[in-house]
Scaffold this motif. Structure first.
Motif, short mmCIF file in Angstrom:
data_model
loop_
_atom_site.label_atom_id
_atom_site.label_comp_id
_atom_site.label_asym_id
_atom_site.label_seq_id
_atom_site.Cartn_x
_atom_site.Cartn_y
_atom_site.Cartn_z
N UNK A 43 0.81 -1.23 0.00
CA UNK A 43 0.00 0.00 0.00
C UNK A 43 0.84 1.27 0.00
N UNK A 44 2.12 1.13 0.16
CA UNK A 44 2.97 2.32 0.30
C UNK A 44 2.90 3.24 -0.94
N UNK A 45 2.94 2.71 -2.18
CA UNK A 45 2.85 3.63 -3.33
C UNK A 45 1.57 4.46 -3.33
N UNK A 46 0.46 3.85 -2.93
CA UNK A 46 -0.81 4.58 -2.91
C UNK A 46 -0.82 5.63 -1.80
N UNK A 51 5.27 7.84 -4.36
CA UNK A 51 6.57 8.24 -3.85
C UNK A 51 6.78 9.74 -3.74
N UNK A 52 5.75 10.53 -4.00
CA UNK A 52 5.88 12.00 -3.95
C UNK A 52 5.69 12.57 -2.55
N UNK A 53 5.09 11.78 -1.67
CA UNK A 53 4.78 12.25 -0.32
C UNK A 53 5.61 11.47 0.69
N UNK A 54 6.24 12.19 1.60
CA UNK A 54 7.08 11.55 2.62
C UNK A 54 6.22 10.81 3.64
N UNK A 185 -10.49 1.64 12.00
CA UNK A 185 -11.05 1.50 10.66
C UNK A 185 -10.06 0.79 9.74
N UNK A 186 -10.53 0.19 8.64
CA UNK A 186 -9.62 -0.51 7.72
C UNK A 186 -8.63 0.46 7.07
N UNK A 187 -7.43 -0.04 6.74
CA UNK A 187 -6.46 0.78 6.02
C UNK A 187 -6.97 1.08 4.63
N UNK A 188 -6.85 2.34 4.23
CA UNK A 188 -7.28 2.77 2.90
C UNK A 188 -6.50 4.02 2.54
N UNK A 189 -5.60 3.93 1.55
CA UNK A 189 -4.81 5.11 1.16
C UNK A 189 -5.65 6.30 0.74
N UNK A 190 -6.87 6.05 0.29
CA UNK A 190 -7.76 7.14 -0.14
C UNK A 190 -8.90 7.35 0.84
N UNK A 191 -8.72 6.91 2.08
CA UNK A 191 -9.78 7.03 3.06
C UNK A 191 -10.26 8.45 3.28
N UNK A 219 2.72 15.18 3.76
CA UNK A 219 3.34 14.13 4.54
C UNK A 219 2.27 13.20 5.11
N UNK A 220 2.62 11.91 5.25
CA UNK A 220 1.79 10.96 5.99
C UNK A 220 2.55 10.63 7.27
N UNK A 221 1.95 10.96 8.41
CA UNK A 221 2.53 10.58 9.69
C UNK A 221 1.71 9.38 10.17
N UNK A 222 2.22 8.20 9.89
CA UNK A 222 1.45 6.97 10.11
C UNK A 222 1.68 6.45 11.53
#
Length: 296
Positions: A43-46, A51-54, A185-191, A219-222
């Protein structure tokens, strides 16, 4: 200077430390059915827009099996604080929201409060809705009980085809969490993007969404939240008419805010290293948008 302040002076080191901690947590999260602490490789590319977002890591388990309960006294206390014009967990963001609600009244309207968690301030945005004459309905993944007939609760996710459309909605630091698993909630890159599009179906045509999300360099702070910059913010607002903005600073779109919460900058002064808040007055920079749901 504490060890935490020392490590925060070096963002790369701080980021690496948090990443190692999340990696160490991963097996425990899996075995105990907790929210994941790492983004699955598939799921990392999404999540990163190719790859544009850290991606930075920091972990919070916000899932609950026991309902959050607010008794009548606690609700009354929060309503009094709101009536006095106090600012809550998000500081200056609430002042911007008060200004928005004064300019765009919600009195008499059925208003969805998207997401609610007790961060020491109780049902703060439900109380703001009551103060401005609305009929709040809280929508959350985790159960909430109110000892107040003026407040209602609906469990997310909602089926728009079975729900009476809302007149307006408040989403205060909510949608940036969707799809990261933090609240169970379920993982969803476009949530977050899907939540915004669902909101269009849940609102009446012409209804307003009062929205805040953290703004800064993308940025995504996961698994904590997303920070919206020049790449993802246009995707989030797609299809909505921006009617107004409060507290807006265009330069913030390119500002690296670290992990997003209480970002600081360090500079050497006469007495040694000095710590200065990046956004005095608010723990995270999140301007208030007033968005109109134009008829299709």
């Amino acid at each position: 200077m504490s060890w935490k302040d020392w490590i925060r002076r070096y963002p790369r080191m701080h980021c690496a430390f948090k990443h190692l901690y999340s990696a160490a947590l991963a097996p425990w999260c899996y075995l105990h059915g907790k929210p994941p602490s790492l983004i699955p490789r598939s799921l990392r590319p999404a999540f990163t827009l190719g790859g544009k977002v850290a991606v930075w890591y920091a972990y919070v388990d916000g899932s609950r099996s026991v309902p959050l309960h607010y008794d009548r006294q606690r609700i009354a206390e929060i309503c009094q604080r709101v009536a006095a014009g106090e600012l809550g967990h998000y500081g200056q963001v609430d002042a911007w929201l008060y200004s928005a609600l004064q300019r765009y009244p919600i009195a008499g309207q059925r208003v969805a409060v998207m997401g609610s968690t007790d961060q020491g301030y109780g049902p703060w945005y439900e109380a703001i809705g009551l103060h401005y004459g609305a009929r709040p309905v809280t929508v959350d993944y985790n159960p909430i009980e109110f000892e107040d007939e003026r407040l209602q609760f609906m469990r997310a996710p909602l089926d728009w085809a079975r729900v009476e459309p809302f007149d307006a909605a408040l989403s205060i630091s909510s949608f940036e969490h969707d799809g990261l698993g933090r609240y169970g909630e379920p993982l969803d890159p476009e949530g977050d993007l899907k939540a915004m599009q669902l909101m269009k179906r849940l609102l009446k045509p012409g209804g307003r969404l009062f929205l805040t999300v953290p703004v800064g360099k993308d940025k995504v702070v996961f698994n904590i939240h997303r920070i919206y910059g020049r790449l993802r913010l246009p995707l989030l607002l797609q299809g909505w008419t921006v009617e107004d903005r409060f507290g807006w600073d265009e330069a913030a779109l390119d500002r690296d805010t670290g992990f997003g919460w209480e970002p600081v900058k360090y500079q050497r002064g006469p007495a040694g290293w000095e710590v200065q808040p990046l956004h005095p007055g608010c723990p995270e920079y999140a301007p208030v948008w007033v968005l109109r749901n134009e008829p299709a």
